[in-house]
Structures are given as C-alpha cells and as structure tokens.
Design a protein around this motif. Structure first.
Motif, PDB file in Angstrom:
ATOM      1  N   GLU A  57     -24.677  34.803 -24.506  1.00  0.00           N
ATOM      2  CA  GLU A  57     -26.030  34.697 -24.055  1.00  0.00           C
ATOM      3  C   GLU A  57     -26.233  34.600 -22.685  1.00  0.00           C
ATOM      4  N   LYS A  58     -27.506  34.706 -22.331  1.00  0.00           N
ATOM      5  CA  LYS A  58     -28.248  35.008 -20.864  1.00  0.00           C
ATOM      6  C   LYS A  58     -28.348  33.730 -20.255  1.00  0.00           C
ATOM      7  N   ASP A  59     -27.715  33.500 -19.066  1.00  0.00           N
ATOM      8  CA  ASP A  59     -27.869  32.361 -18.043  1.00  0.00           C
ATOM      9  C   ASP A  59     -29.406  32.425 -17.438  1.00  0.00           C
ATOM     10  N   GLN A  60     -29.736  31.485 -16.747  1.00  0.00           N
ATOM     11  CA  GLN A  60     -30.955  31.634 -16.220  1.00  0.00           C
ATOM     12  C   GLN A  60     -31.264  32.603 -15.291  1.00  0.00           C
ATOM     13  N   ASN A  61     -30.181  33.351 -14.800  1.00  0.00           N
ATOM     14  CA  ASN A  61     -30.346  34.482 -13.861  1.00  0.00           C
ATOM     15  C   ASN A  61     -30.433  35.802 -14.569  1.00  0.00           C
ATOM     16  N   GLY A  62     -30.431  35.763 -15.873  1.00  0.00           N
ATOM     17  CA  GLY A  62     -30.288  36.955 -16.732  1.00  0.00           C
ATOM     18  C   GLY A  62     -28.962  37.407 -16.901  1.00  0.00           C
TER      19      GLY A  62
END
Length: 181
Positions: free
Chosen positions: A36-41
C-alpha cells in the motif's frame, strides 16, 4: 467497534469487484493489499518482511511474515484463526483471472507473465506467472520489467476475499473465508 454512516446498503464486500462508495469505504478499512502507499506516496507492506526484484526486473520475490493470521468469524464472534500464507495472495491474483475478468484491477496485472494467454483461454491458470516456492514466499514473474518498485503489482494482490454470509441492515455484517482447492 467501528460504525459508519453509509449512503447505501452494503451488497458487495469483494475488493476485486465492488464499485459502490459505501462498499469501498468498508473494504478500505477491512482489507489490505500486499503493498500500500502511505500518506507520502511511499510503498509499504504489512505482510512482506522483505521483497526484491531480479536484475532484469522480470521477477519479484516477496518474503512474507509467518505470524499473520486470518480471523474467521461466526456471526459477531471470532470462531478461529488460519495462517495467512503466500497461497492466499496467489489465490487472490488467480481469482482475478478466472472469476473477475472485467475487474478494473486487471489492467494493472496484465503485465504478469502469460496473463494475456490465460485471459484468452490459450493457457491454463497454472501457467500464470505467480508461484509459491514455500508457504511464505510469493513470486510474481512479469512479461516486461517495471523497475525495482512493486508499484506495478501491488493492486489486486490483496488477501483472499471473504464471502459475505449475512448482512442485517442496521445490525451487522458477517463473512467467512472462501474455500480453496
């Protein structure tokens, strides 16, 4: 307990085919993909302790944690637990090519080796470039390199889909693991 105010009744909790916004909200909070991607991509995994790509970029190897489990529910209570293995991820990917050929996710996974042949019926699902050398190692072979980042294979490589057993509007949802061969 988490409660959501939903615009519509939940009819489909299949992460590979759901389209309704309310269903997708529940799915996003109840299911996870291999990456998955975190809030920073940035890409991260709750399931793979390590991963790597071959030098030619045609093979990804994911080494999964061996302590992850499924919670199998009966009504509102956990009935039992089952180990989460590489075979669960393989099952989810193969299911896209057998049951859900029109799923939007297919566009992302068509780069898996022999995907086009499997989709056209020219090759059996066993020829798809996904394998499990052991219970906690997942290998995905590609037709063309996508680089060292698993971004090209992360969507659709989620945990196995739960079968909806019961939905009582305003009361709750119960689900169970699908049967695998």
């Amino acid at each position: 307990t988490i409660y959501w105010l939903l615009d519509s009744s939940i009819r489909n909790l299949d992460p590979q085919t759901a389209k309704d916004e309310s269903e997708l909200l529940v799915i996003k909070n109840c299911f996870a993909t291999l990456f998955e991607k975190d809030q920073n991509g940035e890409m991260f995994s709750s399931f793979a302790k390590s991963y790597g790509a071959s030098d030619d970029g045609l093979k990804y190897v994911f080494n999964l944690y061996d302590d992850k489990v499924w919670s199998i529910y009966s009504g509102r209570k956990i009935e039992s637990y089952a180990p989460l293995t590489a075979h669960d991820f393989k099952f989810a990917i193969e299911r896209l090519f057998t049951d859900n050929k029109t799923a939007d996710v297919m566009a992302v996974l068509k780069n898996i080796k022999n995907a086009d042949k499997v989709l056209s019926g020219e090759a059996d699902i066993s020829k798809l470039g996904v394998s499990c050398p052991d219970d906690y190692t997942l290998e995905i072979r590609l037709s063309e390199p996508t680089g060292k980042d698993p971004q090209g294979v992360h969507r659709g490589t989620g945990t196995a889909v739960f079968n909806l057993r019961e939905h009582i509007p305003g009361d709750g949802i119960s689900a169970q693991l699908p049967l695998r061969k």
